[in-house]
Design a protein around this motif. Structure first.
Motif, PDB file in Angstrom:
ATOM      1  N   ALA A 252      -5.642   4.168 -10.850  1.00  0.00           N
ATOM      2  CA  ALA A 252      -6.280   5.100 -11.738  1.00  0.00           C
ATOM      3  C   ALA A 252      -6.028   4.872 -13.362  1.00  0.00           C
ATOM      4  CB  ALA A 252      -5.636   6.685 -11.368  1.00  0.00           C
ATOM      5  N   ASP A 253      -4.823   4.223 -13.719  1.00  0.00           N
ATOM      6  CA  ASP A 253      -4.791   3.976 -15.243  1.00  0.00           C
ATOM      7  C   ASP A 253      -3.721   2.797 -15.361  1.00  0.00           C
ATOM      8  OD1 ASP A 253      -2.165   4.989 -14.563  1.00  0.00           O
ATOM      9  OD2 ASP A 253      -2.816   7.254 -15.172  1.00  0.00           O
ATOM     10  N   LEU A 254      -3.362   2.174 -16.583  1.00  0.00           N
ATOM     11  CA  LEU A 254      -2.668   1.203 -16.919  1.00  0.00           C
ATOM     12  C   LEU A 254      -1.366   1.535 -16.430  1.00  0.00           C
ATOM     13  CD1 LEU A 254      -4.254  -0.053 -20.270  1.00  0.00           C
ATOM     14  CD2 LEU A 254      -4.302  -1.291 -17.937  1.00  0.00           C
ATOM     15  N   ALA A 255      -0.672   2.841 -16.601  1.00  0.00           N
ATOM     16  CA  ALA A 255       0.763   3.084 -16.297  1.00  0.00           C
ATOM     17  C   ALA A 255       0.860   2.999 -14.774  1.00  0.00           C
ATOM     18  CB  ALA A 255       0.912   4.680 -16.899  1.00  0.00           C
ATOM     19  N   GLY A 256      -0.142   3.248 -14.197  1.00  0.00           N
ATOM     20  CA  GLY A 256       0.231   3.176 -12.659  1.00  0.00           C
ATOM     21  C   GLY A 256       0.031   1.651 -12.156  1.00  0.00           C
ATOM     22  N   GLN A 257      -0.610   0.742 -13.046  1.00  0.00           N
ATOM     23  CA  GLN A 257      -0.524  -0.716 -12.839  1.00  0.00           C
ATOM     24  C   GLN A 257       0.839  -1.137 -13.179  1.00  0.00           C
ATOM     25  OE1 GLN A 257      -0.362  -3.499 -14.575  1.00  0.00           O
ATOM     26  NE2 GLN A 257      -0.858  -4.915 -12.853  1.00  0.00           N
ATOM     27  N   ALA A 258       1.353  -0.813 -14.376  1.00  0.00           N
ATOM     28  CA  ALA A 258       2.698  -1.107 -14.751  1.00  0.00           C
ATOM     29  C   ALA A 258       3.806  -0.351 -13.732  1.00  0.00           C
ATOM     30  CB  ALA A 258       3.052  -0.430 -16.229  1.00  0.00           C
ATOM     31  N   ALA A 259       3.632   0.598 -13.451  1.00  0.00           N
ATOM     32  CA  ALA A 259       4.606   0.992 -12.503  1.00  0.00           C
ATOM     33  C   ALA A 259       4.620   0.288 -11.310  1.00  0.00           C
ATOM     34  CB  ALA A 259       4.319   2.493 -12.122  1.00  0.00           C
ATOM     35  N   TYR A 260       3.499  -0.339 -10.753  1.00  0.00           N
ATOM     36  CA  TYR A 260       3.617  -1.128  -9.513  1.00  0.00           C
ATOM     37  C   TYR A 260       4.230  -2.452  -9.719  1.00  0.00           C
ATOM     38  CZ  TYR A 260       1.361  -5.147  -7.285  1.00  0.00           C
ATOM     39  OH  TYR A 260       1.266  -6.487  -6.650  1.00  0.00           O
ATOM     40  N   GLN A 261       4.126  -3.032 -10.869  1.00  0.00           N
ATOM     41  CA  GLN A 261       4.807  -4.398 -11.251  1.00  0.00           C
ATOM     42  C   GLN A 261       6.405  -4.019 -11.041  1.00  0.00           C
ATOM     43  OE1 GLN A 261       3.235  -7.117 -11.678  1.00  0.00           O
ATOM     44  NE2 GLN A 261       1.337  -6.244 -11.677  1.00  0.00           N
TER      45      GLN A 261
ATOM     46  N   ILE B 220       9.390  -1.761  -3.956  1.00  0.00           N
ATOM     47  CA  ILE B 220       8.803  -2.218  -2.862  1.00  0.00           C
ATOM     48  C   ILE B 220       7.860  -3.537  -3.252  1.00  0.00           C
ATOM     49  CG2 ILE B 220       6.488  -1.868  -1.225  1.00  0.00           C
ATOM     50  CD1 ILE B 220       7.193   0.991  -1.432  1.00  0.00           C
ATOM     51  N   HIS B 221       7.412  -3.644  -4.536  1.00  0.00           N
ATOM     52  CA  HIS B 221       6.795  -4.865  -5.095  1.00  0.00           C
ATOM     53  C   HIS B 221       8.059  -5.882  -5.095  1.00  0.00           C
ATOM     54  CE1 HIS B 221       4.769  -7.088  -8.540  1.00  0.00           C
ATOM     55  NE2 HIS B 221       4.013  -7.513  -7.244  1.00  0.00           N
ATOM     56  N   GLN B 222       8.940  -5.506  -5.796  1.00  0.00           N
ATOM     57  CA  GLN B 222       9.860  -6.463  -6.199  1.00  0.00           C
ATOM     58  C   GLN B 222      10.567  -7.040  -4.925  1.00  0.00           C
ATOM     59  OE1 GLN B 222      10.774  -7.747  -9.239  1.00  0.00           O
ATOM     60  NE2 GLN B 222       8.934  -6.375  -9.723  1.00  0.00           N
TER      61      GLN B 222
ATOM     62  N   GLY C  49       0.746  -1.263  -0.047  1.00  0.00           N
ATOM     63  CA  GLY C  49       0.088   0.029  -0.033  1.00  0.00           C
ATOM     64  C   GLY C  49       0.971   1.428  -0.028  1.00  0.00           C
ATOM     65  N   LYS C  50       2.049   1.296   0.260  1.00  0.00           N
ATOM     66  CA  LYS C  50       2.927   2.165   0.463  1.00  0.00           C
ATOM     67  C   LYS C  50       3.321   2.707  -1.299  1.00  0.00           C
ATOM     68  CE  LYS C  50       5.132   0.851   4.566  1.00  0.00           C
ATOM     69  NZ  LYS C  50       6.195  -0.066   5.103  1.00  0.00           N
ATOM     70  N   ILE C  51       3.196   1.997  -2.124  1.00  0.00           N
ATOM     71  CA  ILE C  51       3.316   2.178  -3.685  1.00  0.00           C
ATOM     72  C   ILE C  51       2.425   3.270  -4.039  1.00  0.00           C
ATOM     73  CG2 ILE C  51       3.313   1.279  -5.911  1.00  0.00           C
ATOM     74  CD1 ILE C  51       4.320  -1.320  -4.692  1.00  0.00           C
ATOM     75  N   GLU C  52       2.892   4.363  -4.583  1.00  0.00           N
ATOM     76  CA  GLU C  52       2.099   5.701  -4.794  1.00  0.00           C
ATOM     77  C   GLU C  52       0.738   5.290  -5.713  1.00  0.00           C
ATOM     78  OE1 GLU C  52       5.578   5.616  -5.536  1.00  0.00           O
ATOM     79  OE2 GLU C  52       5.944   5.911  -3.521  1.00  0.00           O
ATOM     80  N   SER C  53       1.298   4.415  -6.697  1.00  0.00           N
ATOM     81  CA  SER C  53       0.202   4.270  -7.815  1.00  0.00           C
ATOM     82  C   SER C  53      -1.065   3.477  -7.365  1.00  0.00           C
ATOM     83  CB  SER C  53       0.930   3.800  -9.133  1.00  0.00           C
ATOM     84  OG  SER C  53       1.334   2.431  -8.893  1.00  0.00           O
ATOM     85  N   ILE C  54      -0.932   2.676  -6.366  1.00  0.00           N
ATOM     86  CA  ILE C  54      -2.048   2.068  -5.888  1.00  0.00           C
ATOM     87  C   ILE C  54      -2.902   2.962  -5.115  1.00  0.00           C
ATOM     88  CG2 ILE C  54      -2.767   0.319  -4.099  1.00  0.00           C
ATOM     89  CD1 ILE C  54       0.077  -1.070  -4.607  1.00  0.00           C
TER      90      ILE C  54
END
Length: 140
Positions: A104-113, A117-119, A69-74
């Protein structure tokens, strides 16, 4: 204004005020503007634990998922475990931990991947799960 009309007016005004107060206090999920309208990209992951009977492993994974949840794009994050609902043929309760994320958008989901923090989450917690299934959806 006579006494009877005044009482009716006050009672009607009080009823309208109470109704307005109740409507404004309703949870967002009941209001017309839902998460899906605000954030149209939904990422839902289901995790099957290697040790499904281990509450400790489940709790470690839950804590790890919450750290994402700390990831900004979530924009919104919901973490859950299997609910004790009615057993039906269409209900799959074989998994252990669930995450639902809104973007908010596909770019945010891609940034999360690719986010560090996700890694790090994958590196630190992948030993806990046997299988992960992901469902990504966009508002139709």
């Amino acid at each position: 204004m006579n006494t009877t009309n005044r009482r009716k007016f006050i009672a009607t005004a009080a009823t309208v005020a109470a109704g307005t107060l109740v409507a404004s206090a309703m949870p967002d999920i009941i209001k017309p503007t839902t998460m899906i309208n605000k954030y149209p990209i939904v990422h839902h992951a289901l995790f099957w634990l290697k040790n499904p009977s281990s509450k400790e492993d489940r709790d470690k994974l839950v804590a790890g998922v919450k750290s994402l949840g700390k990831i900004e794009s979530i924009k919104e994050l919901h973490v859950g475990v299997v609910a004790s609902t009615e057993k039906r043929d269409v209900v799959d309760n074989s998994w252990g931990v669930s995450e639902v994320m809104f973007f908010a958008d596909l770019a945010g989901q891609a940034a999360y991947q690719t986010h560090p923090i996700h890694q790090q989450f994958i590196k630190d917690h992948s030993h806990l799960w046997e299988k992960v299934v992901v469902y990504d959806a966009v508002d139709a």
